[in-house]
Write an enzyme that holds these catalytic residues in place. Structure first.
Site, PDB file in Angstrom:
ATOM      1  N   HIS A  68      -4.934  -3.397  -2.421  1.00 27.59           N
ATOM      2  CA  HIS A  68      -4.588  -2.431  -3.480  1.00 27.59           C
ATOM      3  C   HIS A  68      -4.464  -3.081  -4.847  1.00 27.59           C
ATOM      4  O   HIS A  68      -4.244  -2.392  -5.841  1.00 27.59           O
ATOM      5  CB  HIS A  68      -3.302  -1.685  -3.102  1.00 27.59           C
TER       6      HIS A  68
ATOM      7  N   LYS B  95     -11.802   0.479  -2.147  1.00 29.63           N
ATOM      8  CA  LYS B  95     -10.737   1.185  -2.872  1.00 29.63           C
ATOM      9  C   LYS B  95     -11.104   1.173  -4.370  1.00 29.63           C
ATOM     10  O   LYS B  95     -12.001   1.892  -4.764  1.00 29.63           O
ATOM     11  CB  LYS B  95      -9.381   0.566  -2.544  1.00 29.63           C
TER      12      LYS B  95
ATOM     13  N   SER C  70       0.798  -1.226   0.000  1.00 26.83           N
ATOM     14  CA  SER C  70       0.000   0.000   0.000  1.00 26.83           C
ATOM     15  C   SER C  70       0.825   1.269   0.000  1.00 26.83           C
ATOM     16  O   SER C  70       0.414   2.268  -0.575  1.00 26.83           O
ATOM     17  CB  SER C  70      -0.926   0.006   1.215  1.00 26.83           C
TER      18      SER C  70
HETATM   19  C1  PLP Z   1      -3.166  -3.290   2.701  1.00 27.48           C
HETATM   20  C2  PLP Z   1      -4.445  -2.910   3.367  1.00 27.48           C
HETATM   21  N1  PLP Z   1      -5.174  -3.872   3.976  1.00 27.48           N
HETATM   22  C3  PLP Z   1      -6.335  -3.584   4.583  1.00 27.48           C
HETATM   23  C4  PLP Z   1      -6.823  -2.303   4.602  1.00 27.48           C
HETATM   24  C5  PLP Z   1      -8.106  -2.043   5.297  1.00 27.48           C
HETATM   25  O1  PLP Z   1      -9.168  -2.045   4.402  1.00 27.48           O
HETATM   26  P1  PLP Z   1     -10.490  -1.218   4.713  1.00 27.48           P
HETATM   27  O2  PLP Z   1     -10.212   0.196   4.307  1.00 27.48           O
HETATM   28  O3  PLP Z   1     -11.546  -1.879   3.920  1.00 27.48           O
HETATM   29  O4  PLP Z   1     -10.710  -1.321   6.197  1.00 27.48           O
HETATM   30  C6  PLP Z   1      -6.102  -1.274   3.965  1.00 27.48           C
HETATM   31  C7  PLP Z   1      -6.533   0.141   3.913  1.00 27.48           C
HETATM   32  O5  PLP Z   1      -7.425   0.681   4.353  1.00 27.48           O
HETATM   33  C8  PLP Z   1      -4.887  -1.585   3.336  1.00 27.48           C
HETATM   34  O6  PLP Z   1      -4.170  -0.638   2.755  1.00 27.48           O
END
Ligand code: PLP
Length: 385
Positions: A207, A238, A179
């Site tokens: 991502h 996303k 990310s």
């Molecule tokens: C790599 C990664 N995993 C999990 C999440 C969490 O996902 P969510 O936004 O749906 O809670 C994020 C970012 O928010 C992320 O960048």
């Protein structure tokens, strides 16, 4: 104890250049934004395919509310499991090429809950140093021993696997497209090591979902590794433009999570509008591959332009461009100078990234135009110190 510690904690954060504040967006999430009252080019969104304001998602949400109402009123295991949850789960399983899928209220909840449902005391979880905060928290909550290996370092991963051969269960967890750095995990190598040492693999495609060829299903699917990865997770918030998250894998995994995963069990089920949006989004992602093509072209153009201006970019080949600054204060100053000139590229500091690696996290969208990119490059040129 008084509440003075709050003020002193805030002062400490300010002095260290780590104080965070909310910015306000008026209107919708597009390639430009009205941010704190002024229009800026938006390089700070994970709405990679530009569908968060697509009419197809809005229409689907309205129809779902008319038909099923606004809320679900209970958790999935009580009375909140609606036909739309199961329809969305079938759709995700088909999209990802897995036997089954299970939707969650957020990716954060997936990582925190699933890791602790799979491993516990007496087990080991192997985690890349740069994994997302939600993975780190999932490892902590699980009470398994965390063996953190240096970013993408397969030698260290193998060493850690060898060291832990007598334990009960072993889980390797990694993001596929990272990310904050935009680089890729060597998934084939990770899966190979897991098989050699009797471990299972969980991949976070937060991502990667929506952006990889052939159909946007993610890097695991692109590499044909679906049968060798136990858990694929991703978010619906996303590139898919909505909200919520999923786990894709076997039917048995789905059953286990329904029975054991506390962040699935003890929370109100996702509402109908959110699920209808996700169903519409998956159709768009599959049926409009040109969005992925434009996203890649945009990323390549901006990356080449920024390098041409002398900026130092991390090793990303995708839509996340880390412009490396190092010092947290200098990073925030550059972000501010750009913002004053109409370009929004968020500065990322510790604890999100390791100390000394503060960077602007520049993210592209399929709906950025050539004009946006040219204008941004002019602005980066002017903001260089
Ligand atoms: C790599 C990664 N995993 C999990 C999440 C969490 O996902 P969510 O936004 O749906 O809670 C994020 C970012 O928010 C992320 O960048």
């Amino acid at each position: 104890m008084g509440a003075d510690f709050i003020e002193s904690e805030l002062s400490r954060l300010t002095e260290a250049g780590l104080y965070r504040k909310l910015r306000r967006v008026e209107g919708d999430q597009g390639p430009t934004l009205v941010l704190d009252g002024r229009e800026v080019i938006n390089f700070s969104s994970n709405n990679y395919l530009g569908i968060a304001n697509h009419p197809a998602l809005g229409e689907a949400a309205k129809l779902a509310i008319d038909r099923y109402g606004s809320g679900t009123g209970a958790s999935r295991l009580i009375s909140g499991n609606m036909t739309l949850h199961e329809e969305l789960e079938r759709k995700i399983a088909e999209f990802k090429g897995t036997e089954a899928a299970l939707v969650f209220n957020s990716g954060f909840q997936v990582n925190v809950g699933v890791i602790s449902a799979l491993v516990g005391e007496g087990d080991v979880v192997f985690s890349d140093l740069l994994n997302h905060a939600s993975i780190i928290d999932g490892c902590r909550l699980s009470r398994a021993r965390a063996a953190v290996y240096a970013h993408l370092d397969m030698n260290q991963l193998e060493h850690e696997l060898k060291q832990s051969q007598v334990v009960r269960r072993r889980l390797i967890v990694t993001e596929s497209l990272f990310s904050m750095d935009g680089d890729e995990a060597p998934l084939a190598d990770i899966v190979g090591l897991a098989e050699r040492y009797g471990a299972v693999v969980m991949v976070d495609e937060a991502h990667a979902t929506g952006v990889y060829e052939p159909n946007g299903a993610g890097l695991v699917a692109k590499l044909g590794l679906g049968d060798r990865v136990l858990v694929q997770m991703g978010t619906l918030g996303k590139a898919l433009g909505g909200f919520g998250a999923y786990v894709a894998g076997s039917k048995a995994l789905r059953e286990l999570l329904i029975n054991r995963c506390r962040s699935f069990i003890f929370t109100t089920a996702l509402p109908p509008a959110v699920m209808a949006m996700a169903i519409a989004a998956i159709d768009l992602v599959k049926n409009e591959p040109e969005r992925r093509k434009v996203l890649t072209d945009n990323s390549e153009r901006l990356r080449a332009g920024l390098r041409g201006l002398g900026y130092l970019l991390g090793d990303s080949g995708r839509q996340i461009l880390p412009l490396m600054v190092g010092d947290a204060n200098r990073c925030m100053e550059l972000s501010q100078r750009l913002l004053e000139r109409g370009v929004f590229a968020h500065g990322i500091r510790p604890p999100t990234v390791p100390p000394g690696t503060s960077r602007l996290r520049i993210t592209l969208m399929a709906t950025h135009t050539d004009e946006h990119i040219n204008q941004a490059l002019e602005t980066y040129k002017a903001a260089k110190d």
